[in-house]
Design a protein around this motif. Structure first.
Motif, mmCIF file in Angstrom:
data_model
loop_
_atom_site.group_PDB
_atom_site.id
_atom_site.type_symbol
_atom_site.label_atom_id
_atom_site.label_comp_id
_atom_site.label_asym_id
_atom_site.label_seq_id
_atom_site.Cartn_x
_atom_site.Cartn_y
_atom_site.Cartn_z
ATOM 1 N N TRP A 31 0.846 -1.198 0.000
ATOM 2 C CA TRP A 31 0.000 0.000 0.000
ATOM 3 C C TRP A 31 0.880 1.246 0.000
ATOM 4 O O TRP A 31 0.656 2.187 -0.757
ATOM 5 C CB TRP A 31 -0.902 -0.023 1.232
ATOM 6 N N VAL A 32 1.910 1.253 0.859
ATOM 7 C CA VAL A 32 2.816 2.406 0.922
ATOM 8 C C VAL A 32 3.581 2.559 -0.385
ATOM 9 O O VAL A 32 3.758 3.670 -0.896
ATOM 10 C CB VAL A 32 3.801 2.256 2.101
ATOM 11 N N GLN A 33 4.023 1.435 -0.959
ATOM 12 C CA GLN A 33 4.752 1.475 -2.229
ATOM 13 C C GLN A 33 3.906 2.125 -3.320
ATOM 14 O O GLN A 33 4.393 2.957 -4.098
ATOM 15 C CB GLN A 33 5.137 0.051 -2.646
ATOM 16 N N ASP A 34 2.617 1.778 -3.369
ATOM 17 C CA ASP A 34 1.724 2.357 -4.367
ATOM 18 C C ASP A 34 1.538 3.862 -4.148
ATOM 19 O O ASP A 34 1.369 4.625 -5.110
ATOM 20 C CB ASP A 34 0.364 1.660 -4.329
ATOM 21 N N GLU A 35 1.587 4.291 -2.886
ATOM 22 C CA GLU A 35 1.422 5.707 -2.577
ATOM 23 C C GLU A 35 2.687 6.504 -2.898
ATOM 24 O O GLU A 35 2.625 7.586 -3.482
ATOM 25 C CB GLU A 35 1.069 5.880 -1.092
ATOM 26 N N LEU A 36 3.844 5.980 -2.508
ATOM 27 C CA LEU A 36 5.095 6.724 -2.670
ATOM 28 C C LEU A 36 5.638 6.689 -4.086
ATOM 29 O O LEU A 36 6.296 7.625 -4.535
ATOM 30 C CB LEU A 36 6.159 6.185 -1.705
ATOM 31 N N LYS A 37 5.409 5.561 -4.770
ATOM 32 C CA LYS A 37 5.931 5.402 -6.136
ATOM 33 C C LYS A 37 7.426 5.718 -6.208
ATOM 34 O O LYS A 37 7.894 6.462 -7.070
ATOM 35 C CB LYS A 37 5.142 6.277 -7.116
ATOM 36 N N ASP A 38 8.162 5.141 -5.284
ATOM 37 C CA ASP A 38 9.600 5.388 -5.159
ATOM 38 C C ASP A 38 10.285 4.055 -4.881
ATOM 39 O O ASP A 38 10.178 3.500 -3.786
ATOM 40 C CB ASP A 38 9.860 6.374 -4.013
ATOM 41 N N ASP A 39 10.987 3.522 -5.874
ATOM 42 C CA ASP A 39 11.602 2.206 -5.716
ATOM 43 C C ASP A 39 12.717 2.179 -4.676
ATOM 44 O O ASP A 39 13.105 1.110 -4.208
ATOM 45 C CB ASP A 39 12.159 1.733 -7.071
ATOM 46 N N LEU A 40 13.242 3.336 -4.321
ATOM 47 C CA LEU A 40 14.357 3.384 -3.366
ATOM 48 C C LEU A 40 13.904 3.723 -1.948
ATOM 49 O O LEU A 40 14.731 4.019 -1.087
ATOM 50 C CB LEU A 40 15.401 4.413 -3.829
ATOM 51 N N TRP A 41 12.609 3.642 -1.671
ATOM 52 C CA TRP A 41 12.150 4.092 -0.361
ATOM 53 C C TRP A 41 12.581 3.152 0.759
ATOM 54 O O TRP A 41 12.666 3.564 1.922
ATOM 55 C CB TRP A 41 10.650 4.335 -0.343
ATOM 56 N N GLY A 42 12.921 1.906 0.450
ATOM 57 C CA GLY A 42 13.450 1.010 1.479
ATOM 58 C C GLY A 42 14.794 1.511 2.002
ATOM 59 O O GLY A 42 15.053 1.504 3.207
ATOM 60 N N ILE A 43 15.647 1.966 1.090
ATOM 61 C CA ILE A 43 16.948 2.518 1.475
ATOM 62 C C ILE A 43 16.761 3.813 2.256
ATOM 63 O O ILE A 43 17.394 4.029 3.296
ATOM 64 C CB ILE A 43 17.812 2.761 0.226
ATOM 65 N N LYS A 44 15.879 4.672 1.766
ATOM 66 C CA LYS A 44 15.648 5.952 2.437
ATOM 67 C C LYS A 44 15.056 5.748 3.827
ATOM 68 O O LYS A 44 15.420 6.453 4.784
ATOM 69 C CB LYS A 44 14.741 6.827 1.580
ATOM 70 N N ALA A 45 14.170 4.765 3.960
ATOM 71 C CA ALA A 45 13.618 4.451 5.282
ATOM 72 C C ALA A 45 14.707 3.892 6.194
ATOM 73 O O ALA A 45 14.708 4.141 7.397
ATOM 74 C CB ALA A 45 12.468 3.454 5.147
ATOM 75 N N GLY A 46 15.653 3.153 5.616
ATOM 76 C CA GLY A 46 16.763 2.628 6.403
ATOM 77 C C GLY A 46 17.635 3.729 6.950
ATOM 78 O O GLY A 46 18.086 3.679 8.098
ATOM 79 N N ASN A 47 17.880 4.754 6.157
ATOM 80 C CA ASN A 47 18.647 5.906 6.631
ATOM 81 C C ASN A 47 17.865 6.697 7.666
ATOM 82 O O ASN A 47 18.407 7.145 8.678
ATOM 83 C CB ASN A 47 19.006 6.819 5.457
ATOM 84 N N PHE A 48 16.574 6.855 7.439
ATOM 85 C CA PHE A 48 15.718 7.614 8.348
ATOM 86 C C PHE A 48 15.555 6.910 9.695
ATOM 87 O O PHE A 48 15.511 7.547 10.745
ATOM 88 C CB PHE A 48 14.340 7.798 7.711
ATOM 89 N N LEU A 49 15.497 5.578 9.683
ATOM 90 C CA LEU A 49 15.164 4.826 10.892
ATOM 91 C C LEU A 49 16.363 4.267 11.624
ATOM 92 O O LEU A 49 16.214 3.495 12.562
ATOM 93 C CB LEU A 49 14.221 3.668 10.525
ATOM 94 N N THR A 50 17.548 4.654 11.222
ATOM 95 C CA THR A 50 18.727 4.122 11.894
ATOM 96 C C THR A 50 18.638 4.271 13.408
ATOM 97 O O THR A 50 18.952 3.371 14.157
ATOM 98 C CB THR A 50 19.993 4.828 11.397
#
Length: 327
Positions: free
Chosen positions: A54-73
Motif C-alpha cells: 500500500w505504501v509502495q503504491d502511494e510513494l511510487k519510489d523504488d528506493l524508499w526502502g533505502i531511504k527508510a533505512g537511513n531515516f530509521l537508523t
C-alpha cells in the motif's frame, strides 16, 4: 510466519514524513488494533506485505526502502550500540544480530561468510513478492551498514549489492545477483575497551525524546525536517542533500517549502545544534572537543564561536554556571 509489528511501524514512521499517515495504511487493512508502543506485538507476514505494498503504491519510489533505512537508523541504534559495547569480534556481533532478526523478522534469512580478506553477509527472503522483498532487504542492509560504521574503529569501507541497482542508488551500492553487504575484517571498539567519544548511550534517549516532542508539536514542514534530521543523525546531523533525498525532494525544493514557513535549512540546523548543545553541557563526559565533534564542527574554535552566539559566553563559564545553579 509472524513478524514483530515494530518493523511495520518503523516503515510507517518514514512514510509519514512523506505524507502517508499510518491511519491511511492501517485502516483499509483493518490493522487499527496494532499498538505502536507494544514492542512484543506480532503480526502475520501477509499483513506486513499488504501494508508495505500500500505504501509502495502511494510513494511510487523504488528506493524508499533505502531511504527508510537511513531515516530509521536511530530506531535500532540502541540495540546495536549496546551490543557493540559487549562483543569483541564482528562475527560475535553478527551472531547477536542474526538472533534478533530470527526473533523479530524471521522472513529474512541471513548467511555470513568470512575469509581473511573479506566478510560477506547475504540476505534473502524465500517468497514470491519480489517488489516488497526488495524494499525490506535494501532497508535491512542500509541499517546494518550504518550500525557497523558506529561499531568499528577508524575508517570503515563497505559495499552493498542489489539485483535492482541503477545509477540512481546511493554510493556504496553496486549491481550483483544477490542482496549483500561486504567489508574487510574490522576491529570493534569494544576490543580496545574504549568507549566512543560521542557517548551514544546518553545521546540516544535524548534524541528520541526530542523527536517525540517535535512530533507532538505541529505538522508543519519545518517540523518534519527537524524530525527527519534527528532520526537520520549518527550522531552528526545530516546535510541538506541527505534530508532532501529522504523526503523525495531536491535541495532547492526543500528550501522553497521552508521559505514559505519563513524558515531555512540553516536556521533549523543551528537551532537543533543549540538544543543538543544545551543537553551536552549538562554532562561532564563531554569535553569541548567532544561537543564540537558531535555537533559536526571541524575545529573546536568554530564550535566555540557558534556557542558564544547562542549563549553569550564561553562553554566553560556557561557549564560552571549550570553547576553552580544546581548545587
Amino acid at each position: 510466519m509472524k513478524v514483530a509489528a515494530l518493523h511495520l511501524f518503523n516503515f510507517l514512521d518514514y512514510a509519514q514524513m512523506r505524507g502517508v499517515t499510518p491511519q491511511r495504511v492501517l485502516t483499509p487493512l483493518q490493522l487499527n488494533n496494532l499498538d505502536k508502543q507494544d514492542i512484543n506485538q506480532l503480526i502475520e507476514e501477509a499483513e506486513i506485505y499488504k501494508a508495505l505494498n500500500w505504501v509502495q503504491d502511494e510513494l511510487k519510489d523504488d528506493l524508499w526502502g533505502i531511504k527508510a533505512g537511513n531515516f530509521l537508523t536511530l530506531k535500532l541504534l540502541g540495540l546495536i550500540y549496546q551490543i557493540s559495547l559487549q562483543v569483541t569480534t564482528i562475527e560475535e556481533a553478527f551472531h547477536y544480530l542474526q538472533s534478533y532478526l530470527e526473533t523479530t523478522l524471521p522472513l529474512v534469512k541471513m548467511k555470513t561468510t568470512t575469509t581473511a580478506e573479506q566478510i560477506t553477509v547475504l540476505m534473502q527472503i524465500e517468497n514470491e513478492d519480489k517488489k516488497i522483498n526488495r524494499i525490506i532487504l535494501e532497508n535491512v542492509l542500509t541499517i546494518i551498514s550504518r550500525e557497523i560504521t558506529l561499531m568499528v574503529t577508524g575508517e570503515f569501507s563497505f559495499s552493498l549489492t542489489s539485483p535492482y541497482y541503477t545509477t540512481s542508488y546511493p554510493s556504496h551500492w553496486k549491481k550483483e545477483d544477490y542482496f549483500t553487504i561486504s567489508f574487510a575484517p574490522v576491529l570493534l571498539k569494544a576490543a580496545l575497551r574504549k568507549r566512543p567519544v560521542e557517548q551514544l548511550d546518553l545521546l540516544l534517549p535524548e534524541y528520541l525524546k526530542l523527536i517525540e516532542t517535535l512530533k507532538a508539536l505541529d505538522q508543519s514542514f519545518s517540523n518534519k525536517v527537524k524530525v527527519t534530521m534527528l532520526a537520520m543523525s549518527d550522531p552528526h546531523l545530516p546535510d541538506i542533500t541527505a534530508v532532501s533525498d529522504a523526503l523525495y525532494l531536491t535541495p532547492r525544493s526543500l528550501q522553497r517549502k521552508l521559505e514559505r514557513e519563513n524558515s531555512s535549512f540553516r536556521e533549523i540546523l543551528l537551532d537543533l545544534k543549540k538544543q543538543i548543545c544545551s543537553f551536552l553541557l549538562r554532562h561532564k563526559e563531554y569535553s569541548i572537543t567532544s561537543m564540537s565533534y558531535v555537533l559536526g564542527y571541524a575545529e573546536p574554535a568554530a564550535f566555540i564561536h557558534s556557542f558564544k552566539k547562542w549563549f553569550g559566553d564561553s562553554p566553560e563559564r556557561v557549564r560552571q554556571n549550570l553547576r553552580n545553579s544546581s548545587t
